[in-house]
Each structure stands twice: as structure tokens, then as C-alpha cells.
Design a protein around this motif. Structure first.
Motif, PDB file in Angstrom:
ATOM      1  N   VAL A 284      -3.532   6.550 -10.128  1.00 28.22           N
ATOM      2  CA  VAL A 284      -4.803   6.804  -9.448  1.00 28.22           C
ATOM      3  C   VAL A 284      -4.454   7.275  -8.043  1.00 28.22           C
ATOM      4  CG1 VAL A 284      -6.945   5.802  -8.577  1.00 28.22           C
ATOM      5  CG2 VAL A 284      -6.018   5.051 -10.782  1.00 28.22           C
ATOM      6  N   PHE A 285      -5.004   8.416  -7.647  1.00 26.85           N
ATOM      7  CA  PHE A 285      -4.615   8.965  -6.339  1.00 26.85           C
ATOM      8  C   PHE A 285      -5.733   9.815  -5.746  1.00 26.85           C
ATOM      9  CE2 PHE A 285      -2.811  12.527  -3.853  1.00 26.85           C
ATOM     10  CZ  PHE A 285      -2.235  11.796  -2.821  1.00 26.85           C
ATOM     11  N   ALA A 286      -5.918   9.642  -4.433  1.00 24.35           N
ATOM     12  CA  ALA A 286      -6.793  10.520  -3.641  1.00 24.35           C
ATOM     13  C   ALA A 286      -6.061  10.797  -2.336  1.00 24.35           C
ATOM     14  CB  ALA A 286      -8.132   9.850  -3.366  1.00 24.35           C
ATOM     15  N   TYR A 287      -6.171  12.018  -1.847  1.00 22.34           N
ATOM     16  CA  TYR A 287      -5.518  12.355  -0.574  1.00 22.34           C
ATOM     17  C   TYR A 287      -6.117  11.519   0.546  1.00 22.34           C
ATOM     18  CZ  TYR A 287      -3.065  16.327  -2.627  1.00 22.34           C
ATOM     19  OH  TYR A 287      -2.230  17.109  -3.387  1.00 22.34           O
ATOM     20  N   PRO A 294     -11.201  11.490  -5.496  1.00 18.46           N
ATOM     21  CA  PRO A 294      -9.971  11.189  -6.243  1.00 18.46           C
ATOM     22  C   PRO A 294      -9.476  12.394  -7.046  1.00 18.46           C
ATOM     23  CG  PRO A 294     -11.868  10.122  -7.255  1.00 18.46           C
ATOM     24  CD  PRO A 294     -12.340  10.690  -5.951  1.00 18.46           C
ATOM     25  N   VAL A 295      -8.178  12.622  -7.005  1.00 16.84           N
ATOM     26  CA  VAL A 295      -7.562  13.709  -7.777  1.00 16.84           C
ATOM     27  C   VAL A 295      -7.196  13.211  -9.167  1.00 16.84           C
ATOM     28  CG1 VAL A 295      -5.663  15.376  -7.841  1.00 16.84           C
ATOM     29  CG2 VAL A 295      -6.643  14.702  -5.637  1.00 16.84           C
ATOM     30  N   SER A 317      -7.202  20.930 -10.390  1.00 15.43           N
ATOM     31  CA  SER A 317      -7.092  19.823 -11.347  1.00 15.43           C
ATOM     32  C   SER A 317      -6.018  18.814 -10.942  1.00 15.43           C
ATOM     33  CB  SER A 317      -6.794  20.365 -12.751  1.00 15.43           C
ATOM     34  OG  SER A 317      -5.579  21.101 -12.755  1.00 15.43           O
ATOM     35  N   GLY A 318      -5.113  19.199 -10.034  1.00 14.94           N
ATOM     36  CA  GLY A 318      -4.112  18.260  -9.541  1.00 14.94           C
ATOM     37  C   GLY A 318      -2.696  18.558  -9.990  1.00 14.94           C
ATOM     38  N   ASP A 331       2.189   8.520  -1.686  1.00 15.01           N
ATOM     39  CA  ASP A 331       2.299   7.433  -2.660  1.00 15.01           C
ATOM     40  C   ASP A 331       0.963   7.281  -3.375  1.00 15.01           C
ATOM     41  OD1 ASP A 331       4.935   6.725  -2.216  1.00 15.01           O
ATOM     42  OD2 ASP A 331       4.434   5.374  -0.560  1.00 15.01           O
ATOM     43  N   PRO A 332       0.982   6.977  -4.689  1.00 15.03           N
ATOM     44  CA  PRO A 332      -0.284   6.806  -5.412  1.00 15.03           C
ATOM     45  C   PRO A 332      -1.038   5.575  -4.919  1.00 15.03           C
ATOM     46  CG  PRO A 332       1.588   6.201  -6.796  1.00 15.03           C
ATOM     47  CD  PRO A 332       2.154   6.805  -5.551  1.00 15.03           C
TER      48      PRO A 332
END
Length: 517
Positions: A284-287, A294-295, A317-318, A331-332
Motif C-alpha cells: 500500500v503506497f501513496a506519495y 493512493p497509488v 497506474s503506478g 518506502d511503502p
């Protein structure tokens, strides 16, 4: 005695300014090198913030050390000289007539007090001007680096107006500093002449009452005149003091900041037997700059050792974000990335990045020779034979040899003197020299013409042999031979498999991408 003092001053004052100048120069060099070292080792997220743009950092590296040096160079020399003058003047005066001296000393602290209020009044002005100056530097930096775009759209006047607008605040601050500094300097001399008047008035009273002689009064007068002149002169550097304080604060903000992902740190695990297998588990990751967008929501994918895995999907899409996470630029938020079964965050950052080679869509070349740009791929010394060998492997030796200066050709800012295909092949040669266990290709051929693409693809095919390879691609024709193709959509892997399997799924996401290509 005046002749003797003049001869002494001829030698001591130049020596004083020379020594303080050397100290100031060494301080500038030390500040710039330490600041640049800290900047280089900050995590990528730090550079995403507007206040840490390239123009802002360049301005800080350029002006902050100079502002600090102003108080350590000539101004510090003047302060030391003033201190020596005040002490010696006070001693001469107190010996001549202590009563008159103590009365006159009441005025001298007032000169220093107005200097203190001058600095307090200027506080805040220079900080705002400094920020605006950094923004102006960013405008200039963008305009110069993108001068072809500026020229093609006839944006010269618009860029000039934007730059001038950003320079307005520093100009206004300069006017304020001049007014405040001039007012403070005027007050200093007013108090300076008040001390004259007080000295003559009190001295006359003391002579009249036989408590002092005419000689003692003038001895005290001249000694204290020298002292107050020095104090008045130092009060004029109030604006320099304010700028130096703001610049020092800016410098220590960088020097004291510890990077969250520090490539200069020796902490972390170093693996001895490296295979190069990567697994992303429930990522799970967002800049950080866009925490509410979230990406990835639940991304899981296995990248086996020695295999080629292609990531495809719509723009945004990432796909490139996977590359950034594998390089540990970020880091995620949750989930794990495993490198040979070991969590990525527990590995030493510098060692990890040495195992990974990256070839991006728009390769970054530095304004140096082709030889120097290729040599960046390897730590330590690089021989001529190694550079030629990797250039041949990247299909770059032929075009480099045809250039007038060969490997000594300077590529220009961002490699502007080379074509897209030539820059890409130099970047591939740099990656081959690194000899990475894992190869990341971020749309490495998407911006090239057919002929350049063929040459670059040949070089990439040779580079991928025996390495774990992750390929990000828009053009599906370039990844038909991939061992695994993963389609990313809505933050997850929608489907994966070989080209032949995925294309047969008529209603599949990959088939839809292939049909729209």
C-alpha cells in the motif's frame, strides 16, 4: 608616535585582513561541501517539496555561505579591531581621569543598544527576501535549462516578467535595510557627537573645580572618541548580521536533518550470496506529497531470479512507482518488499542500490565527457579498456568513435549534444559497467525512432542475459518475450502471465491494451 603607529598599521592591518580572509574562504568551502553532502544524501521525498527545488538549493549553496562569511571575514576583523580599540581607549581614559571617563561611558552603551534594536527591527525582512530570491533562482534555473522551450514558444518576455516579480521582494528588503541601516548609523553618530559635548561640558566643570587638568580632559576625549567611533562603525553592519543569522539557520536546518533513507549510512544488512529475486507483498503506497491519492492499494507480485517481468497498464497506474520502490527512493506505507527473502528496509541502502541498474526513459547525463559519464557506473577507478568494452556492448562505441573528440566529447547540459538514442546507449553502457544483479528498465525505448530503438533494444537484450529484469513499457511489442507480464490497474495486479496466454483472453485487460495500441 603617530609615525610609528602608521608604520605598524601598514603591516598589521593587511595581515589582519589577509588572515581573516583566509579563514572566511575556508569557512565558505567547508559550509558548501558539508551542506552539499547532506543534500545529496537526503531521501527523494525531501526534493519533492517546493522549498527544496533545484533553484532553491542552488541559491542556498551560493548565497548562504557568503552571508555567513561576511561576519567571519572583513566584518569580524573590524569587530576585533573595534574591541581592541575600545579596551585600549578605556584604559588610557581611566588612567588619565577616572571621574570624567565613567561619566562619558554612560553614552557608549547607547550606541550598542541602538545597534541591537536595528538588528531586531530587520529580523524577518531578510528571511522573506531570501525565500523570494530562492524562488527567483528557480525561475532562472528552469528558463536556462529549458531555453529551447522558452525560445520555441516566444516566452522570453513572460519569463523575464516572472523573474522580475520574484526579485521585487529582495529589492524592497534592500531598500528597508538601507533605510534602517542609515537611520541606525545616523543615530550612532548623533550619540557620538553627544559624547563630544558631554566630554567637553563635564571636562570644563572638572577643570573649573581643579579636579582635572586641560591635558587630562583632552586625553580622555581622544581616547573615548576612538572608542565610540569604533562602536558606531560596527553598528552599521546590522543588516549583514541579520542576513548571516538567517543564512546560518538555513544551513543548520540542512546539516542537522537526518535523512529517512540515508545512503551514506553503514547501517543495514549486506548479503553475501546474491541471486536477485524480488517479491512485493500487499504493498500500500501513496506519495508523501499526495497522501490522499493512493497509488497502490494491495499490490503483490513475484519477480523470479533471472527472469524478465514486464509491467504494463494505463498512464498513472503506478508502473514507474514500482521502480521507485525497488530503488528504495520511497518506502511503502504498509506491506513488504523482499530482496532474496530479506526485507528491503533492513538492507544497507548504498549496497542495495549498487546491486540495481536503472535505465530510464529520459537518461540523465552530466555536463562532462562521455568517458566520465560512463565511469559513473562503477565505484573506484575505471580503466580505458573497461569503458570501451561496455560501450561496444551497448552499441555505442561506433558513434562515439565517429565524434571529433571521441570519448572526450562533452555531452552538454543534460546530454543536449547527443541524440535520444545516443544518450540512451551511453546510459546503458553506464549500467553495464555497474554489472547489476537486478536491471530496471523504465520505458527505455519509448521515445526513440525505429532505427535508434533497434540499436538500443539490441544492447538491452545483451544486458538482460542472466539478470533479474523489471521492464516498464507502453509499447507492448517490446515485451512480447517477457517471462511474466503483469497488468497493473487500480493499485493492484489485475492479471499476469505470458503474452500468448494473456492475448487469448478476449475480455482481459492486457488484450484491451493490445487492441488500443
Amino acid at each position: 608616535m603617530y609615525l610609528v603607529l602608521g608604520i605598524i598599521a601598514l603591516f598589521t592591518i593587511p595581515a589582519e585582513y589577509f588572515l581573516f580572509g583566509v579563514a572566511g574562504g575556508k569557512l565558505i568551502e567547508r559550509i558548501r561541501s558539508l551542506t552539499f553532502k547532506r543534500v545529496i544524501h537526503q531521501e527523494i521525498n525531501w526534493f519533492d517539496k517546493p522549498q527544496n527545488s533545484s533553484g532553491s538549493i542552488s541559491a542556498r549553496l551560493s548565497t548562504d555561505p557568503v552571508n555567513v562569511k561576511r561576519l567571519v571575514g572583513d566584518n569580524l576583523a573590524m569587530n576585533v579591531q573595534t574591541l581592541a580599540t575600545v579596551i585600549s581607549g578605556f584604559l588610557v581614559a581611566i588612567i588619565a581621569n577616572w571621574k570624567l571617563t565613567l561619566i562619558i561611558l554612560v553614552v557608549i552603551p547607547l550606541v550598542g543598544l541602538q545597534g541591537y534594536f536595528q538588528v531586531k527591527f530587520l529580523k524577518g525582512f531578510s528571511a522573506n527576501a531570501k525565500t523570494m530570491f530562492e524562488e527567483a533562482s528557480q525561475v532562472a534555473n528552469d528558463a536556462v535549462s529549458g531555453i529551447r522551450t522558452v525560445a520555441s514558444f516566444c516566452m522570453e518576455q513572460k519569463v523575464i516578467e516572472t523573474y522580475n516579480k520574484k526579485c521585487d521582494e529582495p529589492m524592497k528588503q534592500g531598500i528597508r535595510s538601507g533605510l534602517v541601516g542609515g537611520l541606525g548609523y545616523g543615530l550612532s553618530f548623533m550619540l557620538f557627537y553627544f559624547s563630544y559635548a558631554l566630554c567637553f561640558y563635564v571636562g570644563a566643570k572638572l577643570v573649573q573645580n581643579d579636579e582635572a587638568t586641560f591635558t587630562e580632559v583632552f586625553r580622555v576625549f581622544y581616547a573615548l572618541v576612538l572608542s565610540t567611533t569604533g562602536v558606531a562603525r560596527t553598528s552599521a553592519i546590522g543588516s549583514d548580521t541579520t542576513r548571516a543569522k538567517d543564512s546560518a539557520t538555513s544551513i543548520f536546518e540542512i546539516l542537522d536533518r537526518k535523512s529517512k533513507i540515508d545512503s551514506s549510512s553503514d547501517e543495514g544488512t549486506v548479503l553475501t550470496n546474491i541471486r536477485g529475486e524480488i517479491e512485493l507483498q500487499n504493498i500500500v503506497f501513496a506519495y508523501p506529497a499526495r497522501p490522499n491519492a493512493p497509488v497502490f492499494r494491495d499490490l503483490s507480485i513475484l519477480i523470479p531470479f533471472g527472469k524478465m517481468v514486464a509491467l504494463v497498464g494505463e498512464s498513472g497506474s503506478g508502473k514507474s512507482t514500482v521502480i521507485a520502490l525497488l530503488e528504495r527512493f520511497y518506502d511503502p506505507n504498509s506491506g513488504k518488499i523482499l530482496f532474496d527473502g530479506v526485507e528491503l528496509q533492513s538492507l544497507q541502502v548504498r549496497w542495495l542500490r549498487q546491486q540495481i541498474g536503472l535505465v530510464a526513459q529520459e537518461p540523465v547525463l552530466f555536463n562532462e565527457t562521455i568517458r566520465a559519464n560512463i565511469a559513473y557506473g562503477k565505484q573506484g577507478d575505471v580503466t580505458e579498456e573497461e569503458i570501451v568494452a561496455v560501450a561496444k556492448a551497448a552499441n555505442a562505441h561506433q558513434f562515439i568513435s565517429s565524434l571529433p573528440d571521441g570519448y572526450n566529447t562533452v555531452v552538454g547540459e543534460r546530454g543536449i549534444q547527443l541524440s535520444g538514442g545516443q544518450k540512451q546507449r551511453v546510459a546503458i553502457a553506464r549500467a553495464i559497467l555497474k554489472d547489476p544483479k537486478v536491471l530496471l528498465l523504465d520505458e527505455a525505448t519509448s521515445a526513440l525512432d525505429a532505427e535508434s530503438e533497434h540499436a538500443v533494444q539490441e544492447a538491452l537484450d545483451g544486458l538482460m542475459v542472466g539478470r533479474t529484469t523489471v521492464v516498464v513499457a507502453h509499447r507492448l511489442v517490446t515485451i512480447k518475450g517477457a517471462d511474466i507480464i503483469a497488468v497493473i490497474k487500480n493499485g493492484t495486479v489485475l492479471e499476469k502471465g505470458r503474452h500468448e496466454e494473456l492475448i487469448k483472453r478476449r475480455n482481459g485487460a492486457y488484450a484491451a491494451l493490445a487492441n488500443s495500441a
